[in-house]
Design an enzyme around this catalytic site. Structure first.
Site, PDB file in Angstrom:
ATOM      1  N   HIS A  82       5.484   6.454  11.170  1.00  0.00           N
ATOM      2  CA  HIS A  82       4.914   6.300   9.839  1.00  0.00           C
ATOM      3  C   HIS A  82       3.954   7.481   9.648  1.00  0.00           C
ATOM      4  O   HIS A  82       2.733   7.332   9.696  1.00  0.00           O
ATOM      5  CB  HIS A  82       4.172   4.962   9.791  1.00  0.00           C
ATOM      6  N   LYS A 109      26.824  -3.174  -0.478  1.00  0.00           N
ATOM      7  CA  LYS A 109      28.274  -3.137  -0.721  1.00  0.00           C
ATOM      8  C   LYS A 109      28.961  -2.263   0.329  1.00  0.00           C
ATOM      9  O   LYS A 109      30.106  -1.867   0.163  1.00  0.00           O
ATOM     10  CB  LYS A 109      28.555  -2.573  -2.121  1.00  0.00           C
ATOM     11  N   ARG A 130      11.458   4.016   2.964  1.00  0.00           N
ATOM     12  CA  ARG A 130      11.148   3.101   4.073  1.00  0.00           C
ATOM     13  C   ARG A 130      12.389   2.278   4.345  1.00  0.00           C
ATOM     14  O   ARG A 130      13.046   1.795   3.413  1.00  0.00           O
ATOM     15  CB  ARG A 130       9.973   2.193   3.713  1.00  0.00           C
ATOM     16  N   ARG A 168       0.795  -1.226   0.000  1.00  0.00           N
ATOM     17  CA  ARG A 168       0.000   0.000   0.000  1.00  0.00           C
ATOM     18  C   ARG A 168       0.822   1.267   0.000  1.00  0.00           C
ATOM     19  O   ARG A 168       0.582   2.176  -0.787  1.00  0.00           O
ATOM     20  CB  ARG A 168      -0.853   0.091   1.282  1.00  0.00           C
ATOM     21  N   THR A 169       1.769   1.359   0.924  1.00  0.00           N
ATOM     22  CA  THR A 169       2.471   2.629   1.080  1.00  0.00           C
ATOM     23  C   THR A 169       3.254   2.941  -0.193  1.00  0.00           C
ATOM     24  O   THR A 169       3.162   4.039  -0.740  1.00  0.00           O
ATOM     25  CB  THR A 169       3.395   2.570   2.311  1.00  0.00           C
TER      26      THR A 169
END
Ligand code: NCD
Length: 337
Positions: A135, A86, A107, A57-58
């Site tokens: 959030h 890396k 995120r 969703r986000t």
């Protein structure tokens, strides 16, 4: 606050008037989100959508919101395919990738990582979830949904009763939503969770200091009574050391039709940030409530697009220019909303 060029990292950066601005702009996005009009307000702009943790969703709704404003979306969706594996620092990643876009949504599993990235970024950064911390865009869309749902019943946010249920220690959505509610008055919070998964003590203390009433309980039946909104959450298994540990709590607190009818007020709004854990052993929000008119979970996801469009429009300074490039939709759109 001045939205132009601002990072959105925490709900703590908002005043109540700022939330009102986001909601007003979000209201104006409805014709575009519902494909009644199109706009090219962000024609040529690029969103760097960087998701280093699972998301449906986000990630998709941020991308969709940007597309609906006429912009382009670049996705980075796996930590394994980025140079972070890396040994590249977040600082270097931010310096580089912010040169490729006009705004970044990020995120990441580590608390504070999005703020660290933002400090080195050349463009505004929106926190799409940093570990169990925050959030903010979810909190805005949740509150936008609560406001709309309550309004249809002549109720309002000030003075409301909300129950938050489930994994309150790890759930970033409940952390952000409860802290956003610090801006409102006289709210009763009933926090229903296993003792080990209680809301962090600092947040409970802040809620009480702001004059809200907070009840913490493991008694779901008692806790469900007398609420305007029940906000359920999933056991955040990815935040536990082992899956076995998460299993202990899965399925402990469930809402289904029978429990709702027996214990909730008939107009209690049912919310969940999703994904709900629909495995039999979990089912914190049962499918037998799918047709219930008070189930707001898919209205939440639709509202998420409006709120994310509003954030982009405000940050990139086009909130007043949406209509200037607007036009008719050229394809068949009936019956979707
Ligand atoms: C939530 C999240 O990622 O914090 N999902 C979402 O963004 N809607 C909730 C969850 O994963 O349980």
């Amino acid at each position: 606050m001045d939205f132009h060029g601002a990072h959105i990292l925490s709900v703590k950066q908002f005043e109540r008037a700022d939330v009102d601005v986001v909601f007003r702009v979000a209201d104006g996005m409805e014709p575009y989100a519902q494909r009644k009009r199109i706009t090219k307000a962000l024609d040529g702009a690029i969103l760097g959508n960087m998701f280093f943790e699972p998301s449906t969703r986000t990630r998709v709704s941020f991308g969709c919101a940007f597309n609906l404003l006429g912009g382009h979306v670049r996705e980075t969706t796996d930590i394994k395919t980025s140079s972070l594996t890396k040994g590249e620092s977040l600082y270097d990643t931010a310096r580089v990738t912010s040169g490729y876009s006009d705004v970044v949504v990020m995120r990441h599993p580590k608390v504070g990582s999005v703020a660290e990235f933002a400090a080195a970024s050349r463009v505004p950064v929106i926190n799409g979830g940093d570990g169990s911390n925050e959030h903010p865009s979810q909190a805005l869309l949740d509150l936008y949904t609560i406001k709309k749902e309550l309004k249809s019943n002549d109720r309002e946010i000030d003075g409301m009763h909300i129950a938050m249920v489930g994994d309150l220690v790890h759930g970033r959505t409940v952390h952000s939503l409860s802290q956003l509610l610090l801006l409102y008055n006289n709210i009763t919070f009933t926090l229903i969770s296993p003792a080990e998964l209680r809301m962090p003590a600092e947040i409970v203390a802040e809620l009480k200091a702001a004059g809200h009433r907070v009840v913490e309980t493991e008694d779901m039946e008692a806790g469900l009574q007398d609420n305007d909104t029940v906000y359920l959450t999933r056991i955040q298994e990815e935040r536990f050391t082992t899956k076995l540990e998460a299993d202990i709590y899965r399925g402990r607190f469930r809402l289904n039709q029978a429990i709702y009818t027996r214990y909730c007020q008939p107009n209690t709004i049912i919310m969940h940030p999703l994904p709900r854990d629909s495995r039999k052993e979990a089912s914190e929000l049962d499918n037998d409530l799918n047709q219930h008119p008070n189930l707001a979970i898919f209205r939440q996801t639709d509202n998420g697009v409006l709120v994310r469009m509003a954030l982009f429009a405000l940050i990139l300074g086009v909130a007043d220019k949406i209509e200037q490039s607007a036009g008719e939709v050229g394809w068949y759109t009936e019956g979707r909303f």
